[in-house]
Scaffold this active site. Structure first.
Site, PDB file in Angstrom:
ATOM      1  N   ASP A   1       0.910  -1.176  -0.048  1.00 30.24           N
ATOM      2  CA  ASP A   1      -0.033  -0.215  -0.029  1.00 30.24           C
ATOM      3  C   ASP A   1       0.987   1.205  -0.078  1.00 30.24           C
ATOM      4  O   ASP A   1       2.036   1.146   0.172  1.00 30.24           O
ATOM      5  CB  ASP A   1      -0.922   0.180   1.244  1.00 30.24           C
ATOM      6  CG  ASP A   1      -1.947   1.021   1.068  1.00 30.24           C
ATOM      7  OD1 ASP A   1      -2.381   1.707   0.157  1.00 30.24           O
ATOM      8  OD2 ASP A   1      -2.076   1.740   2.236  1.00 30.24           O
ATOM      9  N   SER A   2       0.215   2.321  -0.234  1.00 28.33           N
ATOM     10  CA  SER A   2       1.017   3.504  -0.153  1.00 28.33           C
ATOM     11  C   SER A   2       1.398   4.045   1.271  1.00 28.33           C
ATOM     12  O   SER A   2       2.344   4.814   1.485  1.00 28.33           O
ATOM     13  CB  SER A   2       0.315   4.900  -0.804  1.00 28.33           C
ATOM     14  OG  SER A   2      -0.833   5.081   0.012  1.00 28.33           O
TER      15      SER A   2
ATOM     16  N   GLY B   1      -3.554   9.123  -3.800  1.00 24.53           N
ATOM     17  CA  GLY B   1      -4.625   9.774  -4.162  1.00 24.53           C
ATOM     18  C   GLY B   1      -4.832  11.004  -4.871  1.00 24.53           C
ATOM     19  O   GLY B   1      -5.852  11.356  -5.094  1.00 24.53           O
TER      20      GLY B   1
ATOM     21  N   CYS C   1      -4.504  -1.501  -2.128  1.00 27.30           N
ATOM     22  CA  CYS C   1      -4.570   0.169  -2.287  1.00 27.30           C
ATOM     23  C   CYS C   1      -5.412   0.076  -3.634  1.00 27.30           C
ATOM     24  O   CYS C   1      -5.341  -0.366  -4.718  1.00 27.30           O
ATOM     25  CB  CYS C   1      -3.213   0.444  -2.510  1.00 27.30           C
ATOM     26  SG  CYS C   1      -3.291   2.349  -3.042  1.00 27.30           S
TER      27      CYS C   1
ATOM     28  N   THR D   1      -6.315   2.938  -4.976  1.00 28.29           N
ATOM     29  CA  THR D   1      -6.011   3.726  -5.722  1.00 28.29           C
ATOM     30  C   THR D   1      -4.843   3.342  -6.882  1.00 28.29           C
ATOM     31  O   THR D   1      -4.968   3.522  -8.249  1.00 28.29           O
ATOM     32  CB  THR D   1      -5.119   5.031  -5.062  1.00 28.29           C
ATOM     33  OG1 THR D   1      -6.180   5.604  -4.201  1.00 28.29           O
ATOM     34  CG2 THR D   1      -4.846   6.298  -6.134  1.00 28.29           C
TER      35      THR D   1
ATOM     36  N   CYS E   1     -11.216   3.107   0.071  1.00 25.73           N
ATOM     37  CA  CYS E   1      -9.917   3.279   0.383  1.00 25.73           C
ATOM     38  C   CYS E   1      -9.670   2.446   1.593  1.00 25.73           C
ATOM     39  O   CYS E   1     -10.208   2.534   2.648  1.00 25.73           O
ATOM     40  CB  CYS E   1      -9.550   4.892   0.699  1.00 25.73           C
ATOM     41  SG  CYS E   1      -7.898   4.883   1.041  1.00 25.73           S
ATOM     42  N   THR E   2      -8.475   1.685   1.575  1.00 27.70           N
ATOM     43  CA  THR E   2      -8.095   0.794   2.671  1.00 27.70           C
ATOM     44  C   THR E   2      -7.565   1.542   3.778  1.00 27.70           C
ATOM     45  O   THR E   2      -7.466   0.761   4.825  1.00 27.70           O
ATOM     46  CB  THR E   2      -7.035  -0.147   2.244  1.00 27.70           C
ATOM     47  OG1 THR E   2      -5.613   0.675   1.591  1.00 27.70           O
ATOM     48  CG2 THR E   2      -7.478  -1.081   1.093  1.00 27.70           C
ATOM     49  N   HIS E   3      -7.288   2.810   3.790  1.00 24.12           N
ATOM     50  CA  HIS E   3      -6.985   3.447   4.898  1.00 24.12           C
ATOM     51  C   HIS E   3      -8.339   3.746   5.834  1.00 24.12           C
ATOM     52  O   HIS E   3      -8.193   3.917   7.116  1.00 24.12           O
ATOM     53  CB  HIS E   3      -6.541   5.006   4.605  1.00 24.12           C
ATOM     54  CG  HIS E   3      -5.021   4.881   4.340  1.00 24.12           C
ATOM     55  ND1 HIS E   3      -4.470   4.565   3.213  1.00 24.12           N
ATOM     56  CD2 HIS E   3      -4.273   5.484   4.923  1.00 24.12           C
ATOM     57  CE1 HIS E   3      -3.180   4.696   3.269  1.00 24.12           C
ATOM     58  NE2 HIS E   3      -2.777   5.151   4.303  1.00 24.12           N
TER      59      HIS E   3
END
Ligand code: DGL
Length: 276
Positions: A8-9, A41, A72, A74, A190-192
């Site tokens: 992921d980012s 993003g 992620c 995005t 969004c995985t966050h």
């Protein structure tokens, strides 16, 4: 034991990792956060696709992965084709859970809460066209929520007021126009965002169902992993977590990564270091 990499980012991929680990507790897990290029993003599609390929190529080599999860939305919605054409291992991507949300919504009004890049993706237009064409879909893009999730992972308290401000445009009430037409389901694209679940619940003006992709990804990974043999043997390894830049902000993540079961947090080797 199969070696699974989660990319992921930032820290969002940890929500996907948790879902996968609960179905495959014995696999060996590795994590890579591209904190140097974060956030994804707000960046151009081509830049995100190329960067995802560069970092994932290094990650696959460094961890000797058998399977890669792009945790992620995005990155997945723009880079999956490129990654699959260049990297020689099974790759699972995460895309917004439009289909289950459309199935679960009783009112026919669903929200998509994701990054500004994801809500504009052709991939997402196609998902909506395919699975929710008879629904009203309200798209809201927020980078602020990504940052708030990052801050929470580093130990900060997130004020509910800030979250309320970010999600208020989701909560459109059409019931004056047509009775029962009120948003009842929101896709966390969004995985966050599952990291802010408590704050999201408190910030909502009325209760809705929050849908993320974690369990769908976990069963896909479980299926794929059952047919894989690890390239480098059977040993159990408490995996490494990597960042692309080990600065002071990344160092604040160390306790969290250890709590999630990773052995150590290191800087991902550069290509020249990997060839040695
Ligand atoms: N976690 C990522 C996602 O699922 C995005 C966060 C970012 O903007 O870098 O889309």
């Amino acid at each position: 034991m199969v070696r699974i990499g989660i990319f992921d980012s930032g820290v969002g991929g940890l929500t996907v990792y948790q879902a996968i680990k609960s179905t495959l507790p014995d696999a060996n897990f590795y994590y890579c956060s591209d904190n140097e290029f974060h956030p994804y993003g707000t960046k151009a599609d081509d830049a995100v696709a190329q960067r995802t390929l560069d970092v994932c190529s290094r990650f696959v080599m460094a961890a000797e992965l058998d399977l890669l999860v792009i945790a992620c939305n995005t990155a997945s919605t723009v880079a999956l084709g490129l990654l699959r054409s260049k990297l020689n291992l099974p790759i699972v991507g995460v895309v917004p859970a439009i289909k289950p949300a459309a199935e679960k919504s009783a009112s026919g009004v669903i929200g998509l809460l994701a990054t500004p890049a994801t809500i504009k993706r052709i991939y997402v237009d196609e998902l909506i066209q395919r699975f929710a064409s008879d629904h009203h879909v309200i798209r809201v893009g927020s980078s602020r929520l990504v940052e708030l999730a990052e801050e929470k992972a580093r130990g900060s308290v997130v004020p509910v007021e800030l979250v309320r401000e970010e999600i208020k445009s989701l909560f459109v009430d059409f019931s004056r126009i047509e009775k029962s037409m009120r948003l009842d389901t929101v896709v966390l694209g969004c995985t966050h965002f599952p990291l802010l679940r408590d704050e999201l619940l408190q910030a909502s003006p009325w209760p809705v169902q929050w849908i993320d992709s974690g369990s769908a990804i976990a069963s896909r990974v479980q299926n794929l992993a059952s047919g894989l043999e690890s390239k480098i043997g059977k040993s159990r390894d408490q995996g490494t977590a990597w960042v692309t830049r080990k600065d002071s902000s990344a160092a604040q993540l160390e306790p969290l990564m250890l709590r999630f079961g990773f052995r150590v947090l290191l800087e991902l080797p550069r290509p020249d270091q990997l060839l040695d």
